[in-house]
Design an enzyme around this catalytic site. Structure first.
Site, PDB file in Angstrom:
ATOM      1  CG  ASP A   9      51.081  41.642  33.686  1.00 25.76           C
ATOM      2  OD1 ASP A   9      50.262  40.723  33.919  1.00 25.76           O
ATOM      3  OD2 ASP A   9      51.204  42.635  34.411  1.00 25.76           O
ATOM      4  CB  ILE A  10      48.620  36.629  31.805  1.00 27.15           C
ATOM      5  CG1 ILE A  10      47.546  35.896  30.997  1.00 27.15           C
ATOM      6  CG2 ILE A  10      48.323  36.639  33.301  1.00 27.15           C
ATOM      7  CD1 ILE A  10      47.495  34.402  31.250  1.00 27.15           C
ATOM      8  N   GLY A  31      52.466  34.994  42.669  1.00 29.09           N
ATOM      9  CA  GLY A  31      52.673  34.799  41.246  1.00 29.09           C
ATOM     10  C   GLY A  31      51.538  35.324  40.402  1.00 29.09           C
ATOM     11  CB  VAL A  32      50.072  34.048  37.206  1.00 32.00           C
ATOM     12  CG1 VAL A  32      49.507  32.699  37.569  1.00 32.00           C
ATOM     13  CG2 VAL A  32      49.276  34.674  36.094  1.00 32.00           C
ATOM     14  CG  ASP A  33      45.876  33.031  42.531  1.00 35.45           C
ATOM     15  OD1 ASP A  33      44.860  33.553  42.031  1.00 35.45           O
ATOM     16  OD2 ASP A  33      45.851  32.370  43.576  1.00 35.45           O
ATOM     17  CB  SER A 122      52.085  23.296  37.701  1.00 31.37           C
ATOM     18  OG  SER A 122      50.846  22.986  38.291  1.00 31.37           O
ATOM     19  N   GLY A 124      55.691  27.616  38.290  1.00 25.16           N
ATOM     20  CA  GLY A 124      56.267  28.581  39.224  1.00 25.16           C
ATOM     21  C   GLY A 124      56.507  27.940  40.571  1.00 25.16           C
ATOM     22  CB  VAL A 125      55.265  28.923  43.942  1.00 28.12           C
ATOM     23  CG1 VAL A 125      53.765  28.741  43.826  1.00 28.12           C
ATOM     24  CG2 VAL A 125      55.738  28.707  45.360  1.00 28.12           C
ATOM     25  CE1 TYR A 126      50.852  25.964  44.217  1.00 26.11           C
ATOM     26  CE2 TYR A 126      49.521  24.645  42.749  1.00 26.11           C
ATOM     27  CZ  TYR A 126      49.620  25.498  43.822  1.00 26.11           C
ATOM     28  OH  TYR A 126      48.494  25.869  44.506  1.00 26.11           O
TER      29      TYR A 126
END
Length: 170
Positions: A9-10, A31-33, A122, A124-126
């Site tokens: 986990d970043i 996501g990560v954001d 990019s 993931g969801v992108y």
């Protein structure tokens, strides 16, 4: 420069800066954001809101990067970058993705950082194909005129870690 692939986990990494795969508003998302915003605390959202808009609702255009403190994170800094949405690869996506890495490394250089961790920008969801995203990431960091002594490619899962290892030739 040491390039490392880890599954983690970043938001838990004790590096000088983590990179956030953000959206153009920089006001949090999925996501990560979303994970970075939750882990950093409300101060991160306030710092992002304080960044100037380049267009209405846009604080960071695709391919660029912005900097905030890490607040509640182990990392001192968060470098926010906006990756391209995948449209098949013929709409400039590789160049825009590479620009994310270059812009993030440029901010790290300005700060004199020793360690930076990147998520799979990019991928993931992108919708950017994970193997292609890893290839762009590794190539761009290796070819950068400057990179910190330690660069971590942080994968949230075994599959993405495998793509990074393949791109590194490991």
């Amino acid at each position: 420069m040491a390039l490392e692939v880890i599954e983690a986990d970043i938001t838990t990494l004790a590096v000088d800066a983590i990179v956030n795969a953000a959206n153009e508003s920089l006001l949090g998302g999925g996501g990560v954001d979303g994970a970075i915003h939750r882990a950093a605390g409300t101060e991160l959202l306030a710092a992002c809101r304080a960044l100037p808009e380049t267009l209405p609702g846009v604080r960071c255009p695709t391919g660029e990067a912005r900097l905030t403190p890490g607040f509640g994170l182990p990392a001192r800094w968060v470098i926010h970058t906006v990756g391209p949405v995948w449209h098949g690869g013929a709409s400039g996506e590789p160049a825009l993705l590479a620009a994310c890495y270059r812009a993030s490394l440029a901010l790290a250089h300005e700060l004199g950082l020793d360690s930076v961790a990147f998520p799979a920008i990019s991928a993931g969801v992108y919708g950017y194909p994970a193997s292609l995203a890893a290839q762009v990431a590794v190539r761009t960091v290796r070819d950068a005129p400057w990179a910190p002594p330690q660069v971590v490619f942080c994968a949230f899962g075994q599959a993405m870690a495998g793509h990074y290892r393949d791109a590194l030739g490991a």
